[in-house]
Design a protein around this motif. Structure first.
Motif, PDB file in Angstrom:
ATOM      1  N   GLU A 265     -13.846  30.573  77.706  1.00  0.00           N
ATOM      2  CA  GLU A 265     -14.998  31.405  78.080  1.00  0.00           C
ATOM      3  C   GLU A 265     -15.859  30.688  79.118  1.00  0.00           C
ATOM      4  O   GLU A 265     -16.337  31.303  80.069  1.00  0.00           O
ATOM      5  CB  GLU A 265     -15.825  31.746  76.835  1.00  0.00           C
ATOM      6  N   ALA A 266     -16.051  29.390  78.959  1.00  0.00           N
ATOM      7  CA  ALA A 266     -16.848  28.621  79.918  1.00  0.00           C
ATOM      8  C   ALA A 266     -16.203  28.640  81.302  1.00  0.00           C
ATOM      9  O   ALA A 266     -16.893  28.773  82.317  1.00  0.00           O
ATOM     10  CB  ALA A 266     -17.015  27.188  79.425  1.00  0.00           C
ATOM     11  N   GLU A 267     -14.889  28.518  81.345  1.00  0.00           N
ATOM     12  CA  GLU A 267     -14.187  28.578  82.632  1.00  0.00           C
ATOM     13  C   GLU A 267     -14.352  29.950  83.280  1.00  0.00           C
ATOM     14  O   GLU A 267     -14.583  30.054  84.483  1.00  0.00           O
ATOM     15  CB  GLU A 267     -12.702  28.256  82.442  1.00  0.00           C
ATOM     16  N   ASN A 268     -14.250  31.008  82.467  1.00  0.00           N
ATOM     17  CA  ASN A 268     -14.431  32.370  82.993  1.00  0.00           C
ATOM     18  C   ASN A 268     -15.855  32.578  83.506  1.00  0.00           C
ATOM     19  O   ASN A 268     -16.057  33.177  84.570  1.00  0.00           O
ATOM     20  CB  ASN A 268     -14.104  33.413  81.922  1.00  0.00           C
ATOM     21  N   ILE A 269     -16.829  32.090  82.760  1.00  0.00           N
ATOM     22  CA  ILE A 269     -18.224  32.229  83.171  1.00  0.00           C
ATOM     23  C   ILE A 269     -18.461  31.464  84.475  1.00  0.00           C
ATOM     24  O   ILE A 269     -19.098  31.981  85.395  1.00  0.00           O
ATOM     25  CB  ILE A 269     -19.172  31.744  82.061  1.00  0.00           C
ATOM     26  N   GLU A 270     -17.929  30.260  84.549  1.00  0.00           N
ATOM     27  CA  GLU A 270     -18.110  29.455  85.764  1.00  0.00           C
ATOM     28  C   GLU A 270     -17.504  30.155  86.982  1.00  0.00           C
ATOM     29  O   GLU A 270     -18.099  30.190  88.061  1.00  0.00           O
ATOM     30  CB  GLU A 270     -17.468  28.083  85.574  1.00  0.00           C
ATOM     31  N   GLU A 271     -16.324  30.738  86.797  1.00  0.00           N
ATOM     32  CA  GLU A 271     -15.665  31.448  87.895  1.00  0.00           C
ATOM     33  C   GLU A 271     -16.501  32.654  88.341  1.00  0.00           C
ATOM     34  O   GLU A 271     -16.695  32.885  89.539  1.00  0.00           O
ATOM     35  CB  GLU A 271     -14.277  31.904  87.460  1.00  0.00           C
ATOM     36  N   GLN A 272     -17.016  33.412  87.387  1.00  0.00           N
ATOM     37  CA  GLN A 272     -17.815  34.589  87.729  1.00  0.00           C
ATOM     38  C   GLN A 272     -19.153  34.198  88.349  1.00  0.00           C
ATOM     39  O   GLN A 272     -19.634  34.873  89.265  1.00  0.00           O
ATOM     40  CB  GLN A 272     -18.012  35.467  86.503  1.00  0.00           C
ATOM     41  N   GLU A 273     -19.754  33.118  87.858  1.00  0.00           N
ATOM     42  CA  GLU A 273     -20.996  32.645  88.475  1.00  0.00           C
ATOM     43  C   GLU A 273     -20.750  32.265  89.930  1.00  0.00           C
ATOM     44  O   GLU A 273     -21.565  32.564  90.802  1.00  0.00           O
ATOM     45  CB  GLU A 273     -21.552  31.442  87.704  1.00  0.00           C
ATOM     46  N   SER A 274     -19.633  31.639  90.170  1.00  0.00           N
ATOM     47  CA  SER A 274     -19.280  31.257  91.537  1.00  0.00           C
ATOM     48  C   SER A 274     -19.092  32.491  92.409  1.00  0.00           C
ATOM     49  O   SER A 274     -19.589  32.542  93.538  1.00  0.00           O
ATOM     50  CB  SER A 274     -18.008  30.409  91.519  1.00  0.00           C
ATOM     51  N   LEU A 275     -18.394  33.485  91.906  1.00  0.00           N
ATOM     52  CA  LEU A 275     -18.153  34.705  92.667  1.00  0.00           C
ATOM     53  C   LEU A 275     -19.445  35.470  92.963  1.00  0.00           C
ATOM     54  O   LEU A 275     -19.588  36.071  94.028  1.00  0.00           O
ATOM     55  CB  LEU A 275     -17.182  35.624  91.915  1.00  0.00           C
ATOM     56  N   LEU A 276     -20.385  35.425  92.022  1.00  0.00           N
ATOM     57  CA  LEU A 276     -21.635  36.145  92.201  1.00  0.00           C
ATOM     58  C   LEU A 276     -22.683  35.321  92.959  1.00  0.00           C
ATOM     59  O   LEU A 276     -23.784  35.802  93.222  1.00  0.00           O
ATOM     60  CB  LEU A 276     -22.206  36.574  90.845  1.00  0.00           C
ATOM     61  N   GLY A 277     -22.343  34.079  93.270  1.00  0.00           N
ATOM     62  CA  GLY A 277     -23.275  33.233  94.011  1.00  0.00           C
ATOM     63  C   GLY A 277     -24.430  32.752  93.155  1.00  0.00           C
ATOM     64  O   GLY A 277     -25.505  32.450  93.673  1.00  0.00           O
ATOM     65  N   MET A 278     -24.206  32.659  91.862  1.00  0.00           N
ATOM     66  CA  MET A 278     -25.248  32.200  90.946  1.00  0.00           C
ATOM     67  C   MET A 278     -25.154  30.686  90.785  1.00  0.00           C
ATOM     68  O   MET A 278     -24.166  30.066  91.164  1.00  0.00           O
ATOM     69  CB  MET A 278     -25.071  32.877  89.573  1.00  0.00           C
ATOM     70  N   GLU A 279     -26.197  30.130  90.182  1.00  0.00           N
ATOM     71  CA  GLU A 279     -26.171  28.706  89.865  1.00  0.00           C
ATOM     72  C   GLU A 279     -25.138  28.477  88.760  1.00  0.00           C
ATOM     73  O   GLU A 279     -25.123  29.195  87.757  1.00  0.00           O
ATOM     74  CB  GLU A 279     -27.552  28.262  89.390  1.00  0.00           C
ATOM     75  N   ILE A 280     -24.277  27.479  88.958  1.00  0.00           N
ATOM     76  CA  ILE A 280     -23.203  27.202  88.007  1.00  0.00           C
ATOM     77  C   ILE A 280     -23.784  26.502  86.773  1.00  0.00           C
ATOM     78  O   ILE A 280     -24.501  25.511  86.890  1.00  0.00           O
ATOM     79  CB  ILE A 280     -22.109  26.317  88.647  1.00  0.00           C
ATOM     80  N   THR A 281     -23.470  27.048  85.610  1.00  0.00           N
ATOM     81  CA  THR A 281     -23.913  26.472  84.345  1.00  0.00           C
ATOM     82  C   THR A 281     -22.867  25.475  83.870  1.00  0.00           C
ATOM     83  O   THR A 281     -21.680  25.774  83.860  1.00  0.00           O
ATOM     84  CB  THR A 281     -24.094  27.578  83.285  1.00  0.00           C
ATOM     85  N   ASP A 282     -23.330  24.299  83.449  1.00  0.00           N
ATOM     86  CA  ASP A 282     -22.408  23.256  83.006  1.00  0.00           C
ATOM     87  C   ASP A 282     -22.206  23.360  81.496  1.00  0.00           C
ATOM     88  O   ASP A 282     -22.946  22.774  80.716  1.00  0.00           O
ATOM     89  CB  ASP A 282     -22.939  21.876  83.376  1.00  0.00           C
ATOM     90  N   ASN A 283     -21.221  24.149  81.096  1.00  0.00           N
ATOM     91  CA  ASN A 283     -20.877  24.280  79.679  1.00  0.00           C
ATOM     92  C   ASN A 283     -19.832  23.248  79.269  1.00  0.00           C
ATOM     93  O   ASN A 283     -19.748  22.879  78.099  1.00  0.00           O
ATOM     94  CB  ASN A 283     -20.336  25.682  79.392  1.00  0.00           C
ATOM     95  N   MET A 284     -19.046  22.823  80.218  1.00  0.00           N
ATOM     96  CA  MET A 284     -17.913  21.948  79.900  1.00  0.00           C
ATOM     97  C   MET A 284     -18.376  20.599  79.353  1.00  0.00           C
ATOM     98  O   MET A 284     -17.717  20.031  78.481  1.00  0.00           O
ATOM     99  CB  MET A 284     -17.027  21.755  81.131  1.00  0.00           C
ATOM    100  N   SER A 285     -19.489  20.070  79.824  1.00  0.00           N
ATOM    101  CA  SER A 285     -19.949  18.770  79.318  1.00  0.00           C
ATOM    102  C   SER A 285     -20.325  18.885  77.837  1.00  0.00           C
ATOM    103  O   SER A 285     -20.036  17.992  77.045  1.00  0.00           O
ATOM    104  CB  SER A 285     -21.113  18.239  80.140  1.00  0.00           C
ATOM    105  N   LYS A 286     -20.957  19.997  77.456  1.00  0.00           N
ATOM    106  CA  LYS A 286     -21.312  20.212  76.049  1.00  0.00           C
ATOM    107  C   LYS A 286     -20.048  20.350  75.197  1.00  0.00           C
ATOM    108  O   LYS A 286     -19.974  19.816  74.090  1.00  0.00           O
ATOM    109  CB  LYS A 286     -22.176  21.469  75.936  1.00  0.00           C
TER     110      LYS A 286
END
Length: 169
Positions: free
Chosen positions: A111-132
Motif C-alpha cells: 500500500e505504501a508503494e502504491n501511495i508513493e506512486e500515486q503521490e508522484s503522479l499527482l505531484g504531491m509531496e511524497i510521504t515516507d511510509n517505508m521508514s516506519k
C-alpha cells in the motif's frame, strides 16, 4: 487563419455571392473555432483540476488509513514483548500473531508503494511510509526469531520425547 477566412467571406459577400444557410453556418463555426477551443480547454482544465483534487483527497484518506494500520501494527509488536509463556498452545498463538503481523507489514508495504506512486503522479509531496515499516520490521525481527526458535524447540522436543518412548518400549 481566422483573418483569411474573414477576408474571403467578406469578398464573397461584397461580390453579392449567394451564400447558402449551410455555408453561413460553416463559416460561423470555422470563424468561432478558436474561441470554442479556448472554452473547451478552459473547461477541460477545470475538470482535470477538480478530478485531481478528488484523487488527492482519496489518496490522503488512504494515507491516513495506512498510518493508523502502521500504528496498530507497531502496538501489536510492542505487546509481543510483554507476553511469554512456553506452553505449546501459547507458543502456537504467539507464532500466529507474529505471522499475522508479518502479513500486515507486507500489505502495508504494498500500500505504501502504491501511495508513493500515486503521490508522484499527482505531484504531491511524497510521504515516507517505508521508514516506519522498516522500523517496525526491525523491532519485530528479534522477537520473531525467538518465538520461531521456541516453536522449533518444542516441536523437536516433542518428537524426541515420543521417539524415545517408542525406542524404550
Amino acid at each position: 487563419y481566422c483573418t483569411q477566412v474573414y477576408e474571403r467571406v467578406s469578398f464573397l459577400l461584397e461580390e453579392k455571392f449567394r451564400v447558402t444557410r449551410e455555408d453561413l453556418q460553416l463559416f460561423y463555426s470555422t470563424y468561432n473555432w478558436p474561441y470554442n477551443i479556448k472554452m473547451f480547454m478552459a473547461r477541460s482544465q477545470e475538470l482535470q483540476a477538480a478530478r485531481k483534487k478528488d484523487l488527492e483527497m482519496v489518496l490522503e484518506g488512504r494515507q491516513e488509513n495506512l498510518t493508523r494500520k502502521l500504528q496498530d501494527t507497531e502496538r501489536r509488536v510492542e505487546k509481543l514483548f510483554e507476553l511469554g509463556a512456553l506452553s505449546p498452545l501459547e507458543v502456537q498463538g504467539m507464532v500466529k500473531r507474529i505471522t499475522a503481523i508479518r502479513e500486515a507489514l507486507e500489505e502495508a508495504e504494498t500500500e505504501a508503494e502504491n501511495i508513493e506512486e500515486q503521490e508522484s503522479l499527482l505531484g504531491m509531496e511524497i510521504t515516507d511510509n517505508m521508514s516506519k515499516i522498516r522500523e517496525t520490521k526491525a523491532s519485530l525481527e528479534p522477537i520473531e526469531k525467538l518465538w520461531m526458535n521456541v516453536r522449533e524447540y518444542l516441536e523437536l522436543a516433542h518428537y524426541w520425547s515420543t521417539g524415545k518412548q517408542r525406542l524404550g518400549r
